[in-house]
Structure formats: structure tokens, C-alpha cells
Design an enzyme around this catalytic site. Structure first.
Site, PDB file in Angstrom:
ATOM      1  N   PRO A  94      -8.537  50.258  88.486  1.00  0.00           N
ATOM      2  CA  PRO A  94      -7.415  49.897  87.599  1.00  0.00           C
ATOM      3  C   PRO A  94      -6.815  51.100  86.884  1.00  0.00           C
ATOM      4  O   PRO A  94      -5.690  51.072  86.425  1.00  0.00           O
ATOM      5  CB  PRO A  94      -8.066  48.938  86.594  1.00  0.00           C
ATOM      6  CG  PRO A  94      -9.301  48.450  87.240  1.00  0.00           C
ATOM      7  CD  PRO A  94      -9.769  49.559  88.111  1.00  0.00           C
ATOM      8  N   GLU A 121     -20.692  48.278  88.785  1.00  0.00           N
ATOM      9  CA  GLU A 121     -19.947  48.778  87.618  1.00  0.00           C
ATOM     10  C   GLU A 121     -19.162  50.038  87.946  1.00  0.00           C
ATOM     11  O   GLU A 121     -18.481  50.583  87.091  1.00  0.00           O
ATOM     12  CB  GLU A 121     -20.939  49.075  86.477  1.00  0.00           C
ATOM     13  CG  GLU A 121     -21.648  47.850  85.949  1.00  0.00           C
ATOM     14  CD  GLU A 121     -20.667  46.769  85.539  1.00  0.00           C
ATOM     15  OE1 GLU A 121     -20.795  45.635  86.054  1.00  0.00           O
ATOM     16  OE2 GLU A 121     -19.748  47.049  84.752  1.00  0.00           O
ATOM     17  N   ARG A 159       2.869  47.739 108.050  1.00  0.00           N
ATOM     18  CA  ARG A 159       4.189  47.088 108.179  1.00  0.00           C
ATOM     19  C   ARG A 159       5.280  48.103 108.488  1.00  0.00           C
ATOM     20  O   ARG A 159       6.275  47.799 109.121  1.00  0.00           O
ATOM     21  CB  ARG A 159       4.571  46.387 106.882  1.00  0.00           C
ATOM     22  CG  ARG A 159       3.946  45.057 106.653  1.00  0.00           C
ATOM     23  CD  ARG A 159       4.528  44.457 105.365  1.00  0.00           C
ATOM     24  NE  ARG A 159       5.815  43.818 105.593  1.00  0.00           N
ATOM     25  CZ  ARG A 159       6.972  44.289 105.157  1.00  0.00           C
ATOM     26  NH1 ARG A 159       7.021  45.418 104.486  1.00  0.00           N
ATOM     27  NH2 ARG A 159       8.101  43.660 105.384  1.00  0.00           N
ATOM     28  N   ASP A 174      14.206  45.259 103.758  1.00  0.00           N
ATOM     29  CA  ASP A 174      13.128  44.986 102.819  1.00  0.00           C
ATOM     30  C   ASP A 174      13.556  45.598 101.488  1.00  0.00           C
ATOM     31  O   ASP A 174      13.559  46.797 101.314  1.00  0.00           O
ATOM     32  CB  ASP A 174      11.843  45.645 103.352  1.00  0.00           C
ATOM     33  CG  ASP A 174      10.646  45.324 102.469  1.00  0.00           C
ATOM     34  OD1 ASP A 174      10.856  44.972 101.290  1.00  0.00           O
ATOM     35  OD2 ASP A 174       9.519  45.425 102.961  1.00  0.00           O
TER      36      ASP A 174
HETATM   37  O1  LIG Z   1     -13.383  51.420  89.312  1.00  0.00           O
HETATM   38  C1  LIG Z   1     -13.759  50.439  88.696  1.00  0.00           C
HETATM   39  N1  LIG Z   1     -14.649  49.580  89.219  1.00  0.00           N
HETATM   40  C2  LIG Z   1     -15.211  49.775  90.499  1.00  0.00           C
HETATM   41  C3  LIG Z   1     -16.452  48.996  90.533  1.00  0.00           C
HETATM   42  C4  LIG Z   1     -16.172  47.601  90.167  1.00  0.00           C
HETATM   43  C5  LIG Z   1     -15.170  46.992  91.124  1.00  0.00           C
HETATM   44  N2  LIG Z   1     -14.076  47.872  91.301  1.00  0.00           N
HETATM   45  C6  LIG Z   1     -12.823  47.514  90.988  1.00  0.00           C
HETATM   46  C7  LIG Z   1     -11.676  48.111  91.464  1.00  0.00           C
HETATM   47  C8  LIG Z   1     -10.643  47.374  90.872  1.00  0.00           C
HETATM   48  C9  LIG Z   1      -9.221  47.562  91.042  1.00  0.00           C
HETATM   49  C10 LIG Z   1      -8.739  48.529  91.933  1.00  0.00           C
HETATM   50  C11 LIG Z   1      -7.381  48.689  92.063  1.00  0.00           C
HETATM   51  N3  LIG Z   1      -6.490  47.926  91.373  1.00  0.00           N
HETATM   52  C12 LIG Z   1      -6.969  46.997  90.509  1.00  0.00           C
HETATM   53  C13 LIG Z   1      -8.330  46.789  90.324  1.00  0.00           C
HETATM   54  N4  LIG Z   1     -11.152  46.438  90.083  1.00  0.00           N
HETATM   55  N5  LIG Z   1     -12.500  46.529  90.153  1.00  0.00           N
HETATM   56  C14 LIG Z   1     -14.319  49.221  91.612  1.00  0.00           C
HETATM   57  C15 LIG Z   1     -13.223  50.111  87.379  1.00  0.00           C
HETATM   58  C16 LIG Z   1     -13.386  48.920  86.710  1.00  0.00           C
HETATM   59  C17 LIG Z   1     -12.679  49.074  85.513  1.00  0.00           C
HETATM   60  C18 LIG Z   1     -12.458  48.236  84.441  1.00  0.00           C
HETATM   61  C19 LIG Z   1     -11.649  48.692  83.394  1.00  0.00           C
HETATM   62  C20 LIG Z   1     -11.095  49.968  83.428  1.00  0.00           C
HETATM   63  C21 LIG Z   1     -11.329  50.814  84.505  1.00  0.00           C
HETATM   64  C22 LIG Z   1     -12.113  50.365  85.539  1.00  0.00           C
HETATM   65  N6  LIG Z   1     -12.473  50.972  86.694  1.00  0.00           N
END
Ligand SMILES: O=C(N[C@H]1CCCN(c2cc(-c3ccncc3)n[nH]2)C1)c1cc2ccccc2[nH]1
Length: 249
Positions: A94, A121, A159, A174
Site C-alpha cells: 500500500p 506481516e 491487454r 480505451d
Molecule cells: O507490504 C505490506 N504487506 C505485505 C505483507 C502483507 C500482505 N501484503 C499486502 C500487500 C498489499 C497491497 C499491495 C498493493 N496495493 C494494495 C495493497 N496489501 N497487503 C504484502 C504492507 C501492509 C501494510 C499495511 C499498512 C501500511 C503499509 C503496509 N505494507
């Protein structure tokens, strides 16, 4: 181009690589996707890929050593690709750069890279610091892993490959390629539950239909994502007719 995906859940990718219009890009090798099961690079008896975080706290952290071995195996396997420079290593989080169509177009012109899908995590920061060249986000929300963003990125890139979309013009139309949201689409029946399809779409006047679609894209973008109008204007993507229409809203 080639993408190597390091993941604990390679089975999540198959259905997205073997179905739909993008299937052609993957099956033809235009977008060559290789899946690497991280657990195969865990060398202890329990094939551990995660462990408790130093400093305490909830959950588990993905261990650096299996990841280092997996990435080394990927680089060795890619090494035969004409001795390319070190591949991009893309991590999904994120906190990364928001994936947008401009970035997809940029990556679709490239040679691919390594897609790193985190779980638990997160990944030991030392691995991220040593290897990640690009961190990408689907949006400001937390998923259970990086696989879905990786699949989304591969789909968007596929795509744009030549011959994937039946009507080559369609991704030109698009609207995101023009920086706008898409226009509404309709098909039969012409009348459904008292709702008529816009008459212009039945007129056969292609110029009028094209103008109507462009105006709907402008209108929807102005209403929902006005910042995209400003960006399209700055990029010189709006015509005088577009500007006249926007002024009338
Ligand atoms: O990199 C993270 N987590 C790892 C392990 C847990 C699952 N992961 C993940 C990637 C994403 C993600 C990736 C791209 N766009 C949105 C969400 N959500 N959760 C990958 C992560 C989780 C997280 C939460 C709050 C702020 C920053 C953060 N980084």
C-alpha cells in the site's frame, strides 16, 4: 518480456493467465510469466519461509534467506536472456507508487522483471532494501498478500500487447489511454424495462457516435475524477471541441 513471480501461492495465477482475452499474450509468450514457489527455496527441515518478528509484535515476517535463494535462482535462470541488466524487482505494498495506465504503458514497453508477492506481516526489510527497485500499490487499502496486485498488473500489461484485443483501436479508444474515464456501453435489447438505448448509438452516424462517447467520457470524468481533466489538459489531450463541451457543463 518476461516476469518472474516469487510467491507462496502460485496457484492463484493460473486461472488469470489461462483465461480471457489476455490468455493470448501469455500463451504466445509475448508476456512470459514464470512462477517461483518460495517454499522450494526454504532449506530447513520444516521449509520455513517465515518466523517471529524481532522486537515482538503480532504475526510473522517473511525470512530473508529463502527469498535471497529464490531471487538468485531467478537471476540465474534469466541470466541466459541475452545477459540483460539486473531485472527490475517490483514489490507490492500500500505504500508504493499507485499503479496507473501511464505506468502500465511504460512497463508494457519494457523487458519485464521480478514480481515479489509478500504475505504475513511483510518481508524482512533488509531484503527489500537490498533488492526492490519499484514498490507499487493498487490503492490505499490492505490485502492479504501481493498476489492480487501482481495479477492486476500482469493483466493490464497483457491487454496492451499487439493482437491481444480484437480491435486494435479499442485500447486506443480505451479512454484511460486518453487519460479519461470510460463512456457508457449498451447492447440489445434496444428497450429494456422502459429504458431506451441512447438514440445516437442506433443512428449509424459514426462521427456523431464518436463525439457522443467522447462527451460522455468527459462528463463522467469531470463529475467523478476532475483531477484527471486537469492532467489530460496539461498533457495536451483535450481538443477545442472537448474544451467547448467542458465549458458547457
Ligand atoms: O507490504 C505490506 N504487506 C505485505 C505483507 C502483507 C500482505 N501484503 C499486502 C500487500 C498489499 C497491497 C499491495 C498493493 N496495493 C494494495 C495493497 N496489501 N497487503 C504484502 C504492507 C501492509 C501494510 C499495511 C499498512 C501500511 C503499509 C503496509 N505494507
Amino acid at each position: 518480456m518476461r516476469f518472474d513471480v516469487i510467491t507462496l501461492f502460485p496457484e492463484l495465477f493460473g486461472p488469470h493467465l489461462s483465461q480471457g482475452v489476455t490468455r493470448r499474450a501469455f500463451e504466445s509468450g509475448q508476456v512470459d510469466v514464470r512462477l517461483w514457489q518460495l517454499r522450494e527455496h526454504a532449506e530447513d527441515n520444516y521449509r520455513r519461509v517465515d518466523d517471529r518478528p524481532f522486537g515482538g509484535g503480532p504475526g510473522m515476517v517473511m525470512l530473508i534467506e529463502p527469498l535471497e535463494r529464490a531471487l538468485a535462482a531467478v537471476k540465474a535462470d534469466r541470466g541466459g536472456q541475452g545477459g540483460e541488466a539486473a531485472p527490475a524487482v517490483i514489490h507490492f505494498s500500500p505504500t508504493g507508487r499507485r499503479i496507473d495506465q501511464a505506468l502500465v504503458r511504460e512497463l508494457a514497453q519494457g523487458t519485464g522483471g521480478v514480481l515479489l508477492c509478500g504475505r504475513y506481516e511483510g518481508i524482512d526489510q533488509r531484503f527489500l532494501d537490498r533488492h526492490v527497485t519499484l514498490e507499487l500499490s493498487l490503492g490505499d487499502f490492505v490485502l492479504s498478500g501481493g498476489e492480487l496486485p501482481a495479477i492486476a498488473l500482469l493483466d493490464a500489461i497483457a491487454r496492451l500487447q499487439e493482437g491481444v484485443l480484437n480491435d486494435a483501436a479499442s485500447h486506443q479508444q480505451d479512454s484511460f489511454s486518453a487519460g479519461l474515464l470510460d463512456c457508457p456501453h449498451y447492447s440489445r435489447p434496444e428497450l429494456f424495462d422502459g429504458q431506451q438505448v441512447p438514440a445516437v448509438l442506433l443512428s449509424g452516424h459514426h462521427a456523431q457516435i464518436e463525439r457522443w462517447r467522447r462527451e460522455r467520457s468527459l462528463e463522467i470524468t469531470w463529475q467523478r475524477r476532475p483531477e484527471l481533466i486537469a492532467a489530460a489538459r496539461a498533457a495536451g489531450l483535450l481538443s477545442k471541441a472537448d474544451e467547448r463541451f467542458l465549458a458547457s457543463l
